[in-house]
Structures are given as C-alpha cells and as structure tokens.
Scaffold this motif. Structure first.
Motif, PDB file in Angstrom:
ATOM      1  N   ARG A   1       0.832  -1.197   0.000  1.00  0.00           N
ATOM      2  CA  ARG A   1       0.000   0.000   0.000  1.00  0.00           C
ATOM      3  C   ARG A   1       0.874   1.257   0.000  1.00  0.00           C
ATOM      4  NH1 ARG A   1      -1.686   3.825   3.112  1.00  0.00           N
ATOM      5  NH2 ARG A   1      -0.717   3.084   5.027  1.00  0.00           N
ATOM      6  N   ARG A   2       1.896   1.261   0.840  1.00  0.00           N
ATOM      7  CA  ARG A   2       2.783   2.431   0.916  1.00  0.00           C
ATOM      8  C   ARG A   2       3.601   2.608  -0.360  1.00  0.00           C
ATOM      9  NH1 ARG A   2       5.031   3.279   7.000  1.00  0.00           N
ATOM     10  NH2 ARG A   2       3.048   3.025   8.073  1.00  0.00           N
ATOM     11  N   ALA A   3       4.022   1.505  -0.940  1.00  0.00           N
ATOM     12  CA  ALA A   3       4.752   1.584  -2.205  1.00  0.00           C
ATOM     13  C   ALA A   3       3.861   2.208  -3.274  1.00  0.00           C
ATOM     14  CB  ALA A   3       5.220   0.192  -2.635  1.00  0.00           C
ATOM     15  N   ALA A   4       2.615   1.786  -3.321  1.00  0.00           N
ATOM     16  CA  ALA A   4       1.681   2.339  -4.304  1.00  0.00           C
ATOM     17  C   ALA A   4       1.460   3.832  -4.062  1.00  0.00           C
ATOM     18  CB  ALA A   4       0.351   1.582  -4.240  1.00  0.00           C
ATOM     19  N   GLU A   5       1.350   4.232  -2.808  1.00  0.00           N
ATOM     20  CA  GLU A   5       1.185   5.649  -2.478  1.00  0.00           C
ATOM     21  C   GLU A   5       2.363   6.475  -2.992  1.00  0.00           C
ATOM     22  OE1 GLU A   5       0.827   6.044   1.741  1.00  0.00           O
ATOM     23  OE2 GLU A   5      -1.300   5.508   1.752  1.00  0.00           O
ATOM     24  N   GLN A   6       3.559   5.881  -2.939  1.00  0.00           N
ATOM     25  CA  GLN A   6       4.766   6.580  -3.370  1.00  0.00           C
ATOM     26  C   GLN A   6       5.023   6.436  -4.866  1.00  0.00           C
ATOM     27  OE1 GLN A   6       8.171   5.640  -0.833  1.00  0.00           O
ATOM     28  NE2 GLN A   6       6.801   5.385   0.920  1.00  0.00           N
ATOM     29  N   GLY A   7       4.210   5.610  -5.522  1.00  0.00           N
ATOM     30  CA  GLY A   7       4.369   5.408  -6.957  1.00  0.00           C
ATOM     31  C   GLY A   7       5.587   4.586  -7.316  1.00  0.00           C
ATOM     32  N   ILE A   8       5.987   3.683  -6.410  1.00  0.00           N
ATOM     33  CA  ILE A   8       7.141   2.819  -6.664  1.00  0.00           C
ATOM     34  C   ILE A   8       6.720   1.363  -6.499  1.00  0.00           C
ATOM     35  CG2 ILE A   8       8.856   4.541  -5.994  1.00  0.00           C
ATOM     36  CD1 ILE A   8       9.032   3.175  -3.236  1.00  0.00           C
ATOM     37  N   SER A   9       7.567   0.475  -6.965  1.00  0.00           N
ATOM     38  CA  SER A   9       7.267  -0.949  -6.829  1.00  0.00           C
ATOM     39  C   SER A   9       7.493  -1.407  -5.394  1.00  0.00           C
ATOM     40  CB  SER A   9       8.165  -1.772  -7.763  1.00  0.00           C
ATOM     41  OG  SER A   9       9.513  -1.715  -7.313  1.00  0.00           O
TER      42      SER A   9
END
Length: 82
Positions: free
Chosen positions: A17-25
């Motif tokens: 979820r946090r990776a998606a929020e940051q736009g990274i894998s």
C-alpha cells in the motif's frame, strides 16, 4: 542479488500500500527500507555511561539537569580533541 523473505500478511499488505502511495514498486520500497536502515548513523554515546545513569543514583533533573548536560557536552568535546 535476489533474496526471498517471508512476511506476515499484514506487513506485506501495508508495504504494498505504501509503495503504491509513493508510486514505486514493492521491491523498490523494500530496497529503500534496507538502505535507510543500513545507512543510518550508529547510535552515539557511551553505552556504559547510559547504563550508569539508569542504574545509578536517582537525581532531580530540574535541579541537576544543567550540570548533567554540561558534563556530557564537556565529555563529547574532550573526545573530539583526542
């Protein structure tokens, strides 16, 4: 290098979820976590001195605080001169 780790479901979901929020894998998110943790500065201070404070005499921070801070600053300054 490729590494396999096992994570509890809740940690995996939160990391994704946090990776998606940051736009990274997810993989990039984990790499950054490792990088931040492993490149963090080592704790500063003398562990024996810290333990002595915890195990030593009780003191009144309001009354003795300035002297304690002055002693710590002087000790750090002395270490830098060595």
């Amino acid at each position: 290098m490729r590494t396999v780790i096992t994570l509890p479901d809740h940690l995996h979901a939160e990391a994704k979820r946090r990776a998606a929020e940051q736009g990274i894998s997810f993989a990039e998110f984990v790499r950054r976590l490792f990088d931040r943790e492993l490149s963090a500065a080592e704790p500063q201070g003398d562990l024996d001195a810290i333990c002595a404070i915890v195990q030593g005499e009780t003191f009144d921070m309001a009354a003795d605080g300035k002297a304690i801070v002055a002693e710590a600053v002087a000790a750090q300054h002395e270490r830098h001169l060595d």
